[in-house]
Design a protein around this motif. Structure first.
Motif, short mmCIF file in Angstrom:
data_model
loop_
_atom_site.label_atom_id
_atom_site.label_comp_id
_atom_site.label_asym_id
_atom_site.label_seq_id
_atom_site.Cartn_x
_atom_site.Cartn_y
_atom_site.Cartn_z
N ALA A 1 0.84 -1.20 0.00
CA ALA A 1 0.00 0.00 0.00
C ALA A 1 0.88 1.24 0.00
O ALA A 1 1.87 1.31 0.73
CB ALA A 1 -0.91 0.01 1.22
N TYR A 2 0.50 2.22 -0.82
CA TYR A 2 1.21 3.50 -0.91
C TYR A 2 0.13 4.56 -1.05
O TYR A 2 -0.64 4.56 -2.02
CB TYR A 2 2.15 3.48 -2.12
N TYR A 3 0.03 5.45 -0.05
CA TYR A 3 -1.15 6.32 -0.02
C TYR A 3 -0.91 7.57 0.81
O TYR A 3 0.07 7.68 1.57
CB TYR A 3 -2.34 5.54 0.56
N LEU A 4 -1.82 8.53 0.63
CA LEU A 4 -1.88 9.73 1.46
C LEU A 4 -3.07 9.58 2.39
O LEU A 4 -4.13 9.10 1.98
CB LEU A 4 -2.08 10.97 0.60
N SER A 5 -2.93 10.01 3.64
CA SER A 5 -4.06 9.91 4.55
C SER A 5 -3.93 10.91 5.69
O SER A 5 -2.83 11.20 6.17
CB SER A 5 -4.16 8.49 5.15
N SER A 6 -5.09 11.43 6.11
CA SER A 6 -5.17 12.17 7.36
C SER A 6 -5.60 11.19 8.45
O SER A 6 -5.66 9.98 8.21
CB SER A 6 -6.17 13.33 7.23
N GLN A 7 -5.91 11.69 9.63
CA GLN A 7 -6.24 10.83 10.76
C GLN A 7 -7.69 11.04 11.19
O GLN A 7 -8.30 12.06 10.89
CB GLN A 7 -5.30 11.11 11.92
N GLY A 8 -8.21 10.07 11.91
CA GLY A 8 -9.54 10.22 12.50
C GLY A 8 -10.63 9.53 11.71
O GLY A 8 -10.44 9.11 10.56
N ALA A 9 -11.81 9.43 12.32
CA ALA A 9 -12.94 8.73 11.71
C ALA A 9 -13.40 9.41 10.42
O ALA A 9 -13.89 8.76 9.50
CB ALA A 9 -14.09 8.64 12.70
N SER A 10 -13.24 10.72 10.33
CA SER A 10 -13.65 11.47 9.14
C SER A 10 -12.45 11.82 8.28
O SER A 10 -12.33 12.91 7.73
CB SER A 10 -14.40 12.75 9.55
N HIS A 11 -11.54 10.86 8.14
CA HIS A 11 -10.28 11.12 7.46
C HIS A 11 -10.47 11.19 5.95
O HIS A 11 -11.44 10.69 5.39
CB HIS A 11 -9.27 10.03 7.80
N ASP A 12 -9.50 11.82 5.29
CA ASP A 12 -9.36 11.80 3.84
C ASP A 12 -8.23 10.84 3.48
O ASP A 12 -7.29 10.65 4.27
CB ASP A 12 -9.04 13.19 3.30
N ASN B 1 -8.37 4.13 -4.70
CA ASN B 1 -9.56 4.54 -3.95
C ASN B 1 -9.37 5.98 -3.48
O ASN B 1 -8.23 6.45 -3.34
CB ASN B 1 -9.80 3.61 -2.76
N VAL B 2 -10.48 6.66 -3.23
CA VAL B 2 -10.47 8.02 -2.69
C VAL B 2 -11.47 8.08 -1.55
O VAL B 2 -12.64 7.71 -1.73
CB VAL B 2 -10.84 9.07 -3.76
N PHE B 3 -11.00 8.50 -0.37
CA PHE B 3 -11.87 8.74 0.77
C PHE B 3 -11.99 10.25 0.99
O PHE B 3 -11.00 10.98 0.88
CB PHE B 3 -11.27 8.15 2.05
N GLN C 1 -13.85 12.71 4.03
CA GLN C 1 -14.60 12.79 5.29
C GLN C 1 -15.06 11.41 5.74
O GLN C 1 -16.20 11.20 6.16
CB GLN C 1 -15.78 13.76 5.15
N GLY C 2 -14.15 10.44 5.64
CA GLY C 2 -14.39 9.11 6.14
C GLY C 2 -15.12 8.18 5.20
O GLY C 2 -15.27 6.99 5.50
N LYS C 3 -15.57 8.67 4.06
CA LYS C 3 -16.33 7.84 3.12
C LYS C 3 -15.45 7.46 1.94
O LYS C 3 -14.93 8.32 1.24
CB LYS C 3 -17.56 8.59 2.62
N GLY C 4 -15.30 6.15 1.73
CA GLY C 4 -14.54 5.65 0.59
C GLY C 4 -15.46 4.94 -0.38
O GLY C 4 -16.46 5.48 -0.83
N GLY C 5 -15.12 3.69 -0.69
CA GLY C 5 -15.96 2.92 -1.60
C GLY C 5 -15.90 3.37 -3.03
O GLY C 5 -16.81 3.08 -3.82
N LYS D 1 -9.89 18.43 0.76
CA LYS D 1 -9.20 19.70 0.54
C LYS D 1 -8.93 20.47 1.83
O LYS D 1 -8.31 21.53 1.77
CB LYS D 1 -9.99 20.58 -0.42
N ASN D 2 -9.37 19.96 2.96
CA ASN D 2 -9.21 20.69 4.21
C ASN D 2 -8.31 20.00 5.22
O ASN D 2 -7.88 20.63 6.19
CB ASN D 2 -10.57 20.95 4.85
N GLN D 3 -8.03 18.72 5.03
CA GLN D 3 -7.23 17.98 6.00
C GLN D 3 -5.85 17.66 5.42
O GLN D 3 -5.75 17.01 4.38
CB GLN D 3 -7.93 16.66 6.36
N PRO D 4 -4.79 18.11 6.08
CA PRO D 4 -3.45 17.74 5.62
C PRO D 4 -3.24 16.25 5.77
O PRO D 4 -3.79 15.61 6.67
CB PRO D 4 -2.52 18.54 6.53
N MET D 5 -2.44 15.69 4.87
CA MET D 5 -2.22 14.24 4.87
C MET D 5 -0.73 13.92 4.85
O MET D 5 0.06 14.63 4.24
CB MET D 5 -2.90 13.62 3.65
#
Length: 284
Positions: free
Chosen positions: A86-97, A117-119, A121-125, A176-180
């Motif tokens: 896995a190689y990805y960008l991510s923020s933290q928390g339940a509403s993460h990007d 995949n793109v998440f 505010q916590g929603k991916g799929g 666009k609001n959460q640093p990753m």
């Protein structure tokens, strides 16, 4: 005096968003794996390994809010069934990007599956999957994420394979609001990774190893709650990726990849979405 201040600000913004042709010692921390992750060659090469006891992983020291991130990877050779790199960008928390590349291993002689995949505010799929048009285990290849306020573009060796557009006007959250931070890991997922979990990891082939080099972040570093690139006209002048779109050539190349190498697209999966496809599928 005003001119001097402008020059200083431009230099500061340029410094914040400068391309960081990285040294792994400087840019990343090995975060787990009990020695299975290694930085070698004076910081120019990083390797992750997986055995029956544990996998391994790393993360970037910096957080970013928009940018163009490049990394060269060479994936696990031979029978890699059951493994995921896995190689990805991510923020933290339940509403993460989150913005994902995941490489699903396979039995010897069979192609890898590249899972994206793109998440927000916590929603991916929002999965799209591809076969690659080359063997990603024999040499290094460049996997890139361009992320600006209007779109996310996934590219392989400079060829775009997927675009996810900002559809906030349709009520779809956009990252666009959460640093990753940048993350990567090599781990065992033989309950699902290869042919839906039907093919298990062959531990006689362990340790499995993936290699990384030539990290480059032409990106906005998030520091003390601020980013010089956020909603900044100055940033767009200094950093062309901040407003970059795909031209007709890039669009044609992406369509070629999707026509010939895409094996799954959530935006065409009507069995999964019998009540109607997700709204963003109208533009993505």
């Amino acid at each position: 005096m005003a001119g001097t201040k402008t020059i200083v600000f431009l230099l500061f913004a340029s410094f914040i968003a400068i391309a960081s042709a990285g040294n792994f010692y400087k840019d990343f921390d090995i975060t787990w794996g009990d020695g299975r992750g290694k930085i070698i060659n004076n910081g120019q090469l990083l390797t992750l390994s997986l055995d029956k006891t544990s996998g391994s992983g790393f993360q970037s020291k910096n957080e970013y809010l928009f940018g163009k991130i490049d990394m060269q990877l060479k994936l696990v050779r031979g029978n890699s069934a059951g493994t995921v790199t896995a190689y990805y960008l991510s923020s933290q928390g339940a509403s993460h990007d989150e913005i994902d590349f995941e490489f699903l291993g396979n039995v010897s002689g069979q192609p890898y599956t590249l899972h994206t995949n793109v998440f927000s505010q916590g929603k991916g799929g929002r999965e799209q999957q591809f076969r690659l048009w080359f063997d990603p285990t024999t040499d290094f290849h460049t996997y890139s994420i361009l992320w600006n306020p209007q779109r996310i573009i996934f590219s392989v060796d400079g060829t775009p394979i997927r675009e996810f557009k900002n559809s906030e006007y349709m009520g779809i959250p956009f990252p666009k609001n959460q640093p990753m931070r940048i993350y990567s890991s090599l781990w065992n997922a033989d309950d699902w990774a290869t042919q839906g979990g039907r093919v298990k990891t062959d531990w006689s082939k362990a340790p499995f190893t993936a290699s990384y080099r030539n990290f480059n972040a032409n990106a906005c570093v998030w520091s003390k709650g601020k980013s010089s690139c956020k909603s900044s006209s100055v940033a767009s002048k200094i950093n062309p990726w901040f407003t970059q779109e795909m031209d007709s050539t890039s669009q044609a190349r992406m369509k070629w990849v999707q026509k010939n190498y895409m094996i799954y697209n959530y935006c065409t999966d009507r069995q999964r979405f019998p009540q109607g496809l997700p709204k963003e599928c109208r533009v993505n």
